[in-house]
Design an enzyme around this catalytic site. Structure first.
Site, PDB file in Angstrom:
ATOM      1  N   HIS A 199       0.825  -1.208   0.000  1.00 22.00           N
ATOM      2  CA  HIS A 199       0.000   0.000   0.000  1.00 22.00           C
ATOM      3  C   HIS A 199       0.866   1.267   0.000  1.00 22.00           C
ATOM      4  CE1 HIS A 199      -2.854  -3.057   1.480  1.00 22.00           C
ATOM      5  NE2 HIS A 199      -3.757  -2.314   0.866  1.00 22.00           N
TER       6      HIS A 199
ATOM      7  N   ASP B 147      -5.206  -7.271  -7.054  1.00 23.20           N
ATOM      8  CA  ASP B 147      -5.316  -6.420  -5.881  1.00 23.20           C
ATOM      9  C   ASP B 147      -5.636  -5.011  -6.394  1.00 23.20           C
ATOM     10  OD1 ASP B 147      -5.197  -5.592  -3.232  1.00 23.20           O
ATOM     11  OD2 ASP B 147      -3.328  -6.657  -2.837  1.00 23.20           O
TER      12      ASP B 147
END
Length: 460
Positions: A248, A321
């Site tokens: 992230h 993702d």
């Protein structure tokens, strides 16, 4: 071909098979063939000559248009509690077939129910080839987007202490709430093994570090989601728990070799695949032992197609993702990332942006690559077909196993003793609709008979 139809009689043919053992291989399919049979007309004084035999019909579905096919491979996001004009454009004009829900898109269970109902209506207006897919991250513990209207779920590390049956029941309870609210796909369970204490993202989201322990727990979670009427997604392939860092914020690297991976992470993912997982999520991690080019796994054909599709024999939907993660956005624009994901072999791309125009630009970039021949159209059609099959398998209106067992006033029994019969031969006045039921759809022979009655009423 005769066009005069007389009153049709329904013939219901059940083709069922025994249910696999608890937590065994993937779900058994039950085929219900519903045939509309038109009796042949009575002989007359001047019989009409029989028409010449027609050529054998092509059993394959007609190919989708480029817009529809690419649209089924995209999952859009939006900001705020109301459907935006940008999201409507993505569904109506770009034919996007999946929407990923975040916690800022609703305030409570009632507003989420209204949202999913509205999204389905927009999907119908768009003429999508299957009900729109609504997905959410609902792992348990610190990753729970929905709290109101669903049973609370602890982290996988805590839940795993209850063993496979405890995991299955707890996950089924949560999934039943998701199903009621109109969610068809849960981006869970986490199948990563936590083998590096310095990992910055998995932690207690994993069932642990031993594949012999984690595998059965992952399989139980997949089965529990199915019990509740929701599709399951294994993540984060090929495994994040061995890498230090968090995608992230920055692209992590895992130094494990192919042999090390095969002995660890691969085993927990294989357990979930064998349990019938509907989707597997690929993620942003560099594993030189799996792809020496250093390409992040989510964009690596060697990983996505070579390992997941070919080596582990996963037949379902491969989903990326979120492409909005910092580890990706620092290296790729959204259009470039989307193209790379599709070329690697991903079927469904989580665009992961609140900017509808930016998402549309990524979709258009993929179409341009298809038109140029860089991305083969037959691969796009195959990916779209896999996503459509998932959406048709888990429609919102279908009863979950939890629904069936509740209506019967008892817990689900997963070993029905049912007989197998073959459909009768049909002539050219017969039209057959096959409805495939999963183990979750029936608890025993009595509930199967109830499903029979419901189907008759639906078909009329």
């Amino acid at each position: 071909m005769r066009r005069a139809w007389v009153h049709a009689a329904l013939v219901l043919l059940l083709v069922v098979s025994a249910t696999p053992a608890l937590l065994g291989p993937g779900p058994t399919h039950r085929s219900i063939a519903v045939a509309l049979v038109t009796p042949s007309p009575s002989p007359s004084a001047s019989p009409t000559p029989a028409p010449p035999p027609s050529p054998t019909a092509d059993p394959r579905p007609a190919p989708l248009s480029l817009d529809l096919a690419v649209g089924q491979m995209m999952a859009a996001s939006f900001g705020g509690p109301n459907v935006t004009d940008g999201l409507r454009h993505l569904i109506l004009d770009q034919k996007v077939g999946t929407v990923l829900i975040f916690s800022d898109n609703f305030t409570d269970a009632a507003s989420l129910g209204r949202l999913t109902t509205e999204l389905q209506a927009i999907g119908r207006e768009a003429g999508l080839p299957a009900p729109l897919l609504v997905a959410v991250d609902e792992e348990g513990g610190r990753v729970m987007r929905i709290h109101d209207g669903v049973a609370a779920l602890p982290s996988e590390l805590e839940l795993g202490a209850q063993g496979p049956q405890g995991v299955r029941q707890a996950v089924a309870n949560t999934a039943a709430g998701l199903h009621t609210l109109g969610i068809q796909l849960d981006l869970a369970p986490v199948a990563d093994l936590r083998t590096n204490a310095a990992d910055g993202v998995i932690g207690d989201r994993s069932y642990g570090g031993d594949p012999s322990v984690v595998g059965p727990l992952v399989a139980a979670a997949v089965t529990g989601l199915h019990d509740g009427g929701v599709a399951a997604t294994l993540k984060h392939f090929p495994g994040l728990g061995g890498a230090a860092g968090d995608p992230h914020s920055a692209m992590p690297t895992d130094g494990e070799s192919l042999d090390q991976w095969a002995a660890t992470q691969a085993r927990s993912f294989q357990a979930g695949i064998d349990a019938g997982a509907d989707a597997v999520m690929t993620t942003a991690v560099v594993v030189p032992g799996l792809d020496p080019t250093g390409t992040p796994a989510v964009f690596s054909r060697a990983v996505v197609t070579g390992l997941l599709r070919d080596r582990l024999h996963f037949p379902g939907v491969i989903v990326t993702d979120g492409l909005g993660m910092g580890g990706i956005t620092t290296l790729y624009s959204l259009p470039d990332a989307t193209i790379a994901a599709v070329r690697a072999g991903n079927d469904l791309v989580l665009l992961n942006s609140a900017d509808a125009a930016y998402q549309a630009s990524a979709i258009e970039a993929v179409k341009q690559q298809v038109r140029a021949g860089v991305i083969p159209m037959d691969e796009v059609q195959a990916s779209a077909a896999r996503v459509i099959a998932l959406r048709a398998r888990w429609p919102r209106w279908a009863p979950s196993l939890m629904d069936v067992s509740a209506s019967a006033g008892r817990r689900p029994r997963l070993e029905p003793a049912l007989t197998r019969s073959a459909p009768e031969p049909m002539d050219d006045f017969c039209h057959v609709l096959e409805i495939f039921l999963e183990d979750r759809d029936v608890a025993d022979a009595e509930s199967l008979a109830s499903q029979d009655d419901r189907l008759r009423n639906l078909i009329g």
